[in-house]
Design an enzyme around this catalytic site. Structure first.
Site, PDB file in Angstrom:
ATOM      1  N   HIS A  59     -44.206 -69.101  12.572  1.00 27.12           N
ATOM      2  CA  HIS A  59     -45.320 -68.199  12.885  1.00 27.12           C
ATOM      3  C   HIS A  59     -45.051 -67.363  14.133  1.00 27.12           C
ATOM      4  O   HIS A  59     -45.975 -66.999  14.853  1.00 27.12           O
ATOM      5  CB  HIS A  59     -46.606 -68.997  13.101  1.00 27.12           C
ATOM      6  CG  HIS A  59     -47.053 -69.820  11.947  1.00 27.12           C
ATOM      7  ND1 HIS A  59     -46.416 -70.968  11.542  1.00 27.12           N
ATOM      8  CD2 HIS A  59     -48.101 -69.670  11.099  1.00 27.12           C
ATOM      9  CE1 HIS A  59     -47.046 -71.488  10.507  1.00 27.12           C
ATOM     10  NE2 HIS A  59     -48.063 -70.728  10.208  1.00 27.12           N
ATOM     11  N   GLU A 239     -49.080 -69.207   2.117  1.00 28.56           N
ATOM     12  CA  GLU A 239     -48.209 -70.314   2.556  1.00 28.56           C
ATOM     13  C   GLU A 239     -48.010 -71.361   1.453  1.00 28.56           C
ATOM     14  O   GLU A 239     -47.115 -72.191   1.548  1.00 28.56           O
ATOM     15  CB  GLU A 239     -48.806 -71.014   3.785  1.00 28.56           C
ATOM     16  CG  GLU A 239     -48.777 -70.176   5.047  1.00 28.56           C
ATOM     17  CD  GLU A 239     -49.422 -70.868   6.251  1.00 28.56           C
ATOM     18  OE1 GLU A 239     -49.209 -70.413   7.357  1.00 28.56           O
ATOM     19  OE2 GLU A 239     -50.150 -71.874   6.063  1.00 28.56           O
TER      20      GLU A 239
HETATM   21  C1  DHB Z   1     -54.506 -71.927  11.410  1.00 25.89           C
HETATM   22  C2  DHB Z   1     -53.909 -72.171  10.178  1.00 25.89           C
HETATM   23  C3  DHB Z   1     -52.550 -71.978  10.012  1.00 25.89           C
HETATM   24  O1  DHB Z   1     -51.893 -72.133   8.827  1.00 25.89           O
HETATM   25  C4  DHB Z   1     -51.782 -71.586  11.043  1.00 25.89           C
HETATM   26  O2  DHB Z   1     -50.470 -71.507  10.858  1.00 25.89           O
HETATM   27  C5  DHB Z   1     -52.363 -71.303  12.267  1.00 25.89           C
HETATM   28  C6  DHB Z   1     -53.725 -71.476  12.446  1.00 25.89           C
HETATM   29  C7  DHB Z   1     -55.936 -72.138  11.653  1.00 25.89           C
HETATM   30  O3  DHB Z   1     -56.693 -72.353  10.696  1.00 25.89           O
HETATM   31  O4  DHB Z   1     -56.355 -72.123  12.809  1.00 25.89           O
HETATM   32 FE    FE Z   2     -49.754 -71.416   9.000  1.00 27.86          FE
END
Ligand code: DHB
Ligand code: FE
Length: 282
Positions: A59, A239
């Site tokens: 990310h 994802e």
């Molecule tokens: C959130 C979900 C995710 O898949 C991610 O990588 C980062 C944050 C979330 O819901 O806060």
């Molecule tokens: Fe994520």
């Protein structure tokens, strides 16, 4: 030859790291999520994997928008975690499995996947949290080969391509000259959209159908384009491609059938639908 035991996929919301750190597993908000894991812990305690091949999406910790590989495979002796700014503890380094990394890399290039090989690779919450959820106590007992699939910056690889990648990885593992036991993992999803006009978008019906398809008809989700997947599951719901790659890795080598060990589905954690699925190869 190496043995593929099965697969486990889970969501990877950063707040899970905070909940683990604060011991909130029995808190009413967190309990329905964490309650999914003990049956998986019991199974792992029986089958005892040595190595995990983990499909995940970075990310912005290791790859940023300036350099974004579609597929990247870790080839490091050790993978370090680092602060991503979520306010959750940084986890100790994870042990790599170099021999399997190169076995997978050689196989993928031979099969015409243009991958990036990473002899240094920081791993983010999508890598660290699933491992911590499966092995909550003490040091992580398995070595890891992280495989990163871009779901962050368009163009994203389509579902059928991701499925083909997973299949090739499964073949590479099955052909690996080793007596080690390998667990395949997928990290991400299920349906969620973190921002924009549809922030909070969740599609329970689709998620449940997808979960079911992984047991009964693993190629089902390859019928959808990336835009259809985003429309159905949200910008980050895409994802779920990690789950698809993971499941495809179980369709090669000896014994292609699977049995369900356990599954769990809970809404919401953060603004995300969470899923857990463990399948054993039989
Ligand atoms: C959130 C979900 C995710 O898949 C991610 O990588 C980062 C944050 C979330 O819901 O806060
Ligand atoms: Fe994520």
């Amino acid at each position: 030859m190496a043995e593929i035991l099965g697969c486990v996929a889970t969501s990877h919301i950063p707040a899970i790291g905070g909940a683990i750190h604060k011991g909130l597993q029995q808190d009413p908000y967190w309990k329905p999520f964490f309650d999914g894991f003990p049956p998986v812990h019991d199974w792992l305690g029986k089958v005892k994997p040595d190595v995990v091949v983990l499909f995940y999406n970075d990310h912005g910790l290791n790859f940023f928008l300036d350099k974004m590989p579609t597929f990247a495979v870790g080839a490091a002796a050790q993978y370090n975690n680092a602060d991503e700014g979520w306010g959750i503890p940084t986890l100790p380094p994870f042990r790599g499995e170099l021999d399997l990394s190169w076995q997978i890399i050689n196989t993928l290039v031979e099969r015409e996947f243009d991958i990036v090989t990473c002899q240094e690779m920081l791993v983010d919450h999508a890598c660290t949290l699933p491992l911590k959820l499966l092995w909550p106590n003490g040091d992580c007992p398995v070595s890891v080969v992280p495989i990163c699939i871009n779901t962050v910056q368009f163009p994203l690889p389509k579902a059928s391509r991701v499925y083909a990648l997973g299949k090739a990885v499964g073949q590479a593992v099955a052909d690996w000259d080793s007596n080690k036991k390998v667990l395949i993992m997928g990290s991400g999803g299920l349906s969620h959209q973190l921002d924009g006009e549809r922030a909070g978008h969740i599609n329970k019906a689709f998620d449940l159908q997808f979960l079911d398809s992984l047991l009964t008809n693993p190629e089902w989700a390859t019928q959808f384009s990336i835009h259809e997947l985003v429309e159905k599951t949200g910008t980050q719901g895409v994802e779920l491609l990690m789950w698809l790659a993971m499941r495809a890795a179980l369709t090669t080598g000896a014994g292609c059938s699977v049995r369900k060990v356990h599954s769990n589905y809970h809404i919401p954690i953060s603004n995300t639908a969470t899923g857990l699925l463990a399948l054993e190869k039989v």
